[in-house]
Design a protein around this motif. Structure first.
Motif, PDB file in Angstrom:
ATOM      1  N   GLU A  13       0.336  14.646   4.401  1.00 47.08           N
ATOM      2  CA  GLU A  13       1.213  14.210   5.317  1.00 47.08           C
ATOM      3  C   GLU A  13       1.541  15.168   6.538  1.00 47.08           C
ATOM      4  O   GLU A  13       2.916  15.614   6.801  1.00 47.08           O
TER       5      GLU A  13
ATOM      6  N   ALA B 147      -0.731  -0.036  -6.246  1.00 46.37           N
ATOM      7  CA  ALA B 147      -1.201   1.030  -6.951  1.00 46.37           C
ATOM      8  C   ALA B 147      -1.060   1.003  -8.911  1.00 46.37           C
ATOM      9  O   ALA B 147       0.458   0.161  -8.125  1.00 46.37           O
TER      10      ALA B 147
ATOM     11  N   PHE C  51       0.652   5.750   3.053  1.00 47.96           N
ATOM     12  CA  PHE C  51       1.532   6.146   1.652  1.00 47.96           C
ATOM     13  C   PHE C  51       2.434   5.294   1.341  1.00 47.96           C
ATOM     14  O   PHE C  51       2.552   4.894  -0.196  1.00 47.96           O
ATOM     15  N   ALA C  52       2.935   4.706   1.352  1.00 52.34           N
ATOM     16  CA  ALA C  52       4.177   2.981   1.177  1.00 52.34           C
ATOM     17  C   ALA C  52       3.229   2.420   0.571  1.00 52.34           C
ATOM     18  O   ALA C  52       3.461   1.578  -0.623  1.00 52.34           O
TER      19      ALA C  52
ATOM     20  N   ARG D  33      -1.885   7.348  -9.682  1.00 48.83           N
ATOM     21  CA  ARG D  33       0.029   8.140  -8.909  1.00 48.83           C
ATOM     22  C   ARG D  33      -0.114   8.314  -7.603  1.00 48.83           C
ATOM     23  O   ARG D  33      -1.364   8.986  -7.459  1.00 48.83           O
ATOM     24  N   VAL D  34       0.120   7.869  -6.915  1.00 51.54           N
ATOM     25  CA  VAL D  34       0.426   8.135  -5.346  1.00 51.54           C
ATOM     26  C   VAL D  34       1.197   9.106  -5.253  1.00 51.54           C
ATOM     27  O   VAL D  34       2.318   9.402  -5.315  1.00 51.54           O
ATOM     28  N   ILE D  35       0.987  10.972  -4.477  1.00 49.57           N
ATOM     29  CA  ILE D  35       1.756  11.567  -4.126  1.00 49.57           C
ATOM     30  C   ILE D  35       1.456  12.367  -3.013  1.00 49.57           C
ATOM     31  O   ILE D  35       0.099  11.604  -2.056  1.00 49.57           O
TER      32      ILE D  35
ATOM     33  N   GLU E 206       1.314   3.551  -2.505  1.00 49.04           N
ATOM     34  CA  GLU E 206       2.642   3.652  -3.462  1.00 49.04           C
ATOM     35  C   GLU E 206       2.745   2.188  -4.021  1.00 49.04           C
ATOM     36  O   GLU E 206       3.327   2.417  -5.463  1.00 49.04           O
ATOM     37  N   SER E 207       2.645   1.234  -3.060  1.00 45.67           N
ATOM     38  CA  SER E 207       3.582  -0.064  -3.551  1.00 45.67           C
ATOM     39  C   SER E 207       2.345  -1.448  -3.959  1.00 45.67           C
ATOM     40  O   SER E 207       2.372  -1.938  -5.263  1.00 45.67           O
TER      41      SER E 207
ATOM     42  N   ARG F 116      -4.055  11.686  -3.496  1.00 46.12           N
ATOM     43  CA  ARG F 116      -2.727  12.606  -2.269  1.00 46.12           C
ATOM     44  C   ARG F 116      -3.228  11.986  -1.064  1.00 46.12           C
ATOM     45  O   ARG F 116      -4.172  12.015  -0.147  1.00 46.12           O
TER      46      ARG F 116
ATOM     47  N   THR G 255      -5.221  10.537  -9.766  1.00 44.08           N
ATOM     48  CA  THR G 255      -3.946  10.804  -8.830  1.00 44.08           C
ATOM     49  C   THR G 255      -5.065  11.075  -7.410  1.00 44.08           C
ATOM     50  O   THR G 255      -5.418  11.204  -7.088  1.00 44.08           O
TER      51      THR G 255
END
Length: 571
Positions: free
Chosen positions: A110, A130, A123-124, A135-137, A127-128, A107, A105
């Motif tokens: 934010e 990974a 983050f963006a 998982r990216v949260i 997310e694209s 994190r 994970t």
């Protein structure tokens, strides 16, 4: 007339009698796994969160089978275990049929300082890019604001994060943090450490004289409340024994990272202050509540406490290190106490106050780490030394956590009462190139927002209240002309909405309603004013009572942001 059993057998519609217990059946395999993880650890109620961590660490989530097995092993209702597990952000609680989370994970913080440093773009990109198994949260403040933007891979923080450095750590499965270079027990003793504690216990100093020294020093609680430390010791000491000491190292206020700074460098100075407090107040049990994000601090504290207990300078009270699980509300003293007791971290109604009825129902001395960090210096150098450090008529020293648009973010120890302009120019190397001071948060997320025109107000307890703000834990976030205060206020209100414990309606509903109103291009000032006042007046604890502060500050000090030219909110 026939019996119920006969009726059931006859199928005539009479309710069938259950021959098995209600609820879930304990899975034998899950029970064996839980027992193996817990080993010889006590099954007492207060260790519920610790035991949940053991399962989460081992399996990466909390399955229904493991929760039921843990409830059986601890002789608790399954609902008790479930409601605690689902309260905290860092527990991944699965429902029946859910797929376990990926092994890794990431994190991404934010909250405000990281958002200003490009967390949304980070983050963006992550997310694209990974791959499978990751998982990216998003995450609330992780307490590393001076290194923004920050991502955490497993438990390993990546400072000044880029997509490349974060994915490199994930691909290499570097999931545990490196320990910082800190002063260990041997090094601390070489510097005269624990001599003051030993002298106190040996009778060279009396408890009364130590408490008087603290009172004369003007040391106040540096976690945010600012209550005089010596007076607090005196109040709890007058209560009947046994008494408790609870140290709050949760430090979840966005923009705050000073406690981590001291732990990563000189942990025994804080521990000596803690032990002196326990001796002076007459306390036999000490609980250290450390936020879960500080994995490296937890490891070094575990090591150093074990070393200290093996070779103590004098008889020690029992030291318990407890691990938070991701809940900003546990920075509130009574919510922290609930969490230490293995419950949801929900604030208690007061009175009674924790000094009278606190941890496990006993009188409790509650402190923040930095307050105790200064105790040794004050006793060795004298109360007059500490009190003389202030500026502009104030007393003492403050550890300012500074982040945002300054050249040298970090923890800066400066005189109490220093102004923001002096702090930036003398300690932070000025503003970043191309940035001019526009505004600042003097007390983290909940302390309000002030404009550059008020950058010469002394920063201390009691000096900011006339301006609708407070210093809190001295977390300073500096804004420039490239930022907007209304964007900052929206970011912080989203944080409060996520972190509300849900106990009281004004906070639980008010923060969510405020976010919805603040996301609109045109803010409804009368409605937001009414909502803010309801939260101020009716919320149970400081979270709901302080959540509207940034919003109210924007209306008061940044009216230029509501012109038609700047009507669209950056969300």
């Amino acid at each position: 007339m026939i019996s119920s059993n006969e009726a059931n057998r006859a199928g005539n519609g009479v309710r069938r009698i259950k021959t098995s217990p209600k609820g879930r059946v304990v899975d034998a395999t899950a029970l064996a796994e839980v027992r193996a993880l817990l080993g010889d650890a006590p099954r007492e109620r207060s260790l519920l969160i610790e035991h949940l961590h053991r399962i989460q660490d081992r399996y990466g989530c909390l399955s229904p089978a493991h929760l039921v097995a843990l409830a059986q092993e601890m002789k608790l209702a399954t609902t008790e275990v479930y409601e605690v597990a689902t309260f905290y952000h860092h527990f991944d609680v699965l429902d029946d049929g859910d797929t376990p989370p990926p092994p890794i994970t990431i994190r991404v913080c934010e909250t405000l300082s990281c958002r200003m440093a490009g967390a949304e773009t980070l983050f963006a990109a992550l997310e694209s890019q990974a791959g499978r198994g990751i998982r990216v949260i998003g995450a609330p403040c992780v307490g590393r604001c001076e290194h923004a933007p920050v991502a955490v891979v497993g438990r390993r923080p990546v400072d000044h994060a880029t997509p490349e450095t974060v994915l490199q750590a994930a691909t290499a499965q570097k999931l545990e943090p490196d320990l910082p270079d800190y002063v260990d027990l041997a090094g601390y003793r070489d510097q005269g450490g624990y001599r003051t504690l030993a002298a106190c216990v040996a009778g060279t100093r009396s408890a009364e004289s130590v408490i008087a020294e603290l009172e004369h020093s003007a040391l106040r609680g540096l976690g945010g409340a600012g209550f005089p430390a010596g007076r607090k010791w005196k109040i709890v000491r007058a209560e009947p024994a046994p008494r408790m000491l609870a140290v709050n190292i949760d430090e979840g206020e966005p923009g705050t990272f000073k406690d981590r700074y001291y732990l990563e460098r000189d942990p025994h100075r804080f521990l000596e202050g803690t032990l002196i407090a326990a001796w002076a107040v007459g306390i036999d049990e000490v609980y250290l509540y450390l936020r879960d994000e500080y994995a490296a601090c937890r490891e070094l504290l575990s090591r150093e406490i074990a070393a200290l207990e093996l070779d103590p300078p004098c008889p020690l009270p029992r030291l318990h290190l407890r691990r938070g699980a991701g809940a900003y509300i546990c920075g509130e003293e009574s919510a922290m106490i609930e969490s230490i007791e293995g419950k949801r971290g929900m604030p208690r109604l007061r009175p009674p106050y924790v000094a009278q009825v606190g941890l496990f129902g006993r009188p409790t001395l509650e402190h923040n780490l930095e307050t105790l960090y200064w105790v040794r210096d004050i006793l060795e150098r004298g109360a007059e030394w500490f009190a003389a450090q202030g500026r502009h008529g104030r007393k003492g020293l403050r550890s300012f956590s500074v982040s945002g648009r300054v050249a040298k973010p970090g923890v800066h120890v400066a005189p109490a009462g220093i102004t923001l302009r002096e702090l930036v120019d003398e300690y932070c190397g000025g503003m970043l190139p191309g940035h001019e001071l526009y505004g600042y948060l003097p007390g983290g997320a909940s302390g309000g927002i002030l404009p550059a025109s008020l950058a010469d107000v002394p920063l201390d307890f009691d000096t900011l209240q006339p301006h609708g703000c407070f210093i809190g834990s001295a977390a300073i976030i500096v804004l420039s002309q490239h930022d907007r205060a209304r964007d900052a206020a929206l970011n912080l209100m989203r944080f409060f909405a996520d972190e509300s414990c849900g106990q009281c309606t004004p906070c639980r509903v008010g923060t969510v309603k405020a976010v919805g109103l603040m996301e609109k291009a045109a803010w409804d000032k009368p409605l937001l004013d009414d909502l803010s006042q309801s939260m101020f007046d009716s919320s149970i604890c400081g979270l709901g009572q302080a959540a509207p502060n940034p919003l109210v500050s924007v209306f008061r000090y940044f009216p230029q942001e509501f012109t038609p030219a700047s009507a669209e909110v950056k969300s």
